[in-house]
Design an enzyme around this catalytic site. Structure first.
Site, PDB file in Angstrom:
ATOM      1  N   HIS A 135      -2.373 -32.096 -26.677  1.00 25.18           N
ATOM      2  CA  HIS A 135      -1.640 -31.134 -26.905  1.00 25.18           C
ATOM      3  C   HIS A 135      -0.470 -32.337 -25.940  1.00 25.18           C
ATOM      4  O   HIS A 135      -0.325 -32.068 -24.831  1.00 25.18           O
ATOM      5  CB  HIS A 135      -1.961 -30.849 -26.217  1.00 25.18           C
ATOM      6  CG  HIS A 135      -2.333 -29.612 -24.967  1.00 25.18           C
ATOM      7  ND1 HIS A 135      -1.441 -29.688 -23.822  1.00 25.18           N
ATOM      8  CD2 HIS A 135      -4.068 -30.221 -24.214  1.00 25.18           C
ATOM      9  CE1 HIS A 135      -2.118 -29.122 -22.896  1.00 25.18           C
ATOM     10  NE2 HIS A 135      -3.836 -29.332 -23.090  1.00 25.18           N
ATOM     11  N   HIS A 144       2.779 -48.594 -26.624  1.00 26.17           N
ATOM     12  CA  HIS A 144       1.713 -49.841 -27.034  1.00 26.17           C
ATOM     13  C   HIS A 144       0.324 -48.202 -26.829  1.00 26.17           C
ATOM     14  O   HIS A 144       0.395 -48.534 -25.472  1.00 26.17           O
ATOM     15  CB  HIS A 144       1.468 -50.484 -27.536  1.00 26.17           C
ATOM     16  CG  HIS A 144       0.048 -51.474 -27.843  1.00 26.17           C
ATOM     17  ND1 HIS A 144       0.233 -53.197 -28.268  1.00 26.17           N
ATOM     18  CD2 HIS A 144      -0.960 -50.525 -28.644  1.00 26.17           C
ATOM     19  CE1 HIS A 144      -1.194 -53.124 -28.814  1.00 26.17           C
ATOM     20  NE2 HIS A 144      -2.111 -51.699 -29.286  1.00 26.17           N
TER      21      HIS A 144
END
Length: 207
Positions: A135, A144
């Site tokens: 979250h 990446h």
């Protein structure tokens, strides 16, 4: 019929192609700058190089850059955008993406990925197999997150940083831009720009 152009004919490109087909794209066409020396990638024919793709922007419903190098991937994305080619966002159907999360254009999300509430992922990112972004995380463009890496809540990752396979980042941590985090690292404190860190806990390899 939805056609996708994939720039970058590599193993990563094959995973992106299969994810796209499972996500509802009808066909994929590969392009790679190793063409014409390289003409196939697995079962797919390579149609040309970057210039060939740029000359036919209307032939596709979207394009994605499947190149592992963050810097090269972003340069190619900027080329496609300058040519007016729409960037596709590819999400494997076996990924779990919160309704409140946001994914930038040209981002690819592989099988088993979890992106939780109010996370924000920039353009051209790779969320690789079985990684998790919890979250309120914010990921910059060209990031990446490697297979099996895990970001706890409220983590910030700067542009074009690479989070290595199997690594973990503690909640609330800020990782700068152009950072490389080694495989299996445990990041428990903030990381400044342009550093390479590894280990448990992760430390700057130059020091």
């Amino acid at each position: 019929m939805k056609r996708l152009a994939i720039l970058g004919a590599s193993g990563h490109g094959k995973v992106v192609a299969e994810s796209a087909l499972r996500a509802g794209w009808d066909s994929v066409d590969f392009y790679d700058d190793a063409w014409p020396g390289k003409r196939r990638i697995g079962k797919w024919v390579i149609s040309g190089d970057t210039e060939a793709l740029l000359k036919d922007p209307g032939g596709f419903d979207g394009a994605v850059v499947a190149i592992g190098s963050n810097a090269i991937r972003m340069r190619k994305i900027w080329q496609l955008q300058a040519a007016g080619i729409e960037l596709a966002t590819i999400v494997h159907p076996a990924a779990t993406i919160s309704d409140s999360a946001r994914l930038g254009a040209g981002t690819v999300v592989m099988a088993g990925v979890v992106v939780n509430a109010d996370a924000v992922v920039g353009a051209g990112a790779i969320l690789n197999t079985l990684c998790s972004v919890d979250h309120d995380c914010v990921l910059g463009d060209g990031v990446h997150i490697s297979p099996g890496a895990h970001l706890a809540g409220d983590v910030r990752v700067g542009e074009q940083s690479w989070v290595g396979i199997g690594s973990s980042i503690r909640q609330g941590i800020t990782v700068g831009r152009l950072v490389t985090i080694g495989a299996g690292a445990a990041v428990v404190c903030d990381i400044a720009d342009n550093l390479t860190v590894a280990g448990v806990p992760a430390k700057d390899l130059i020091r």
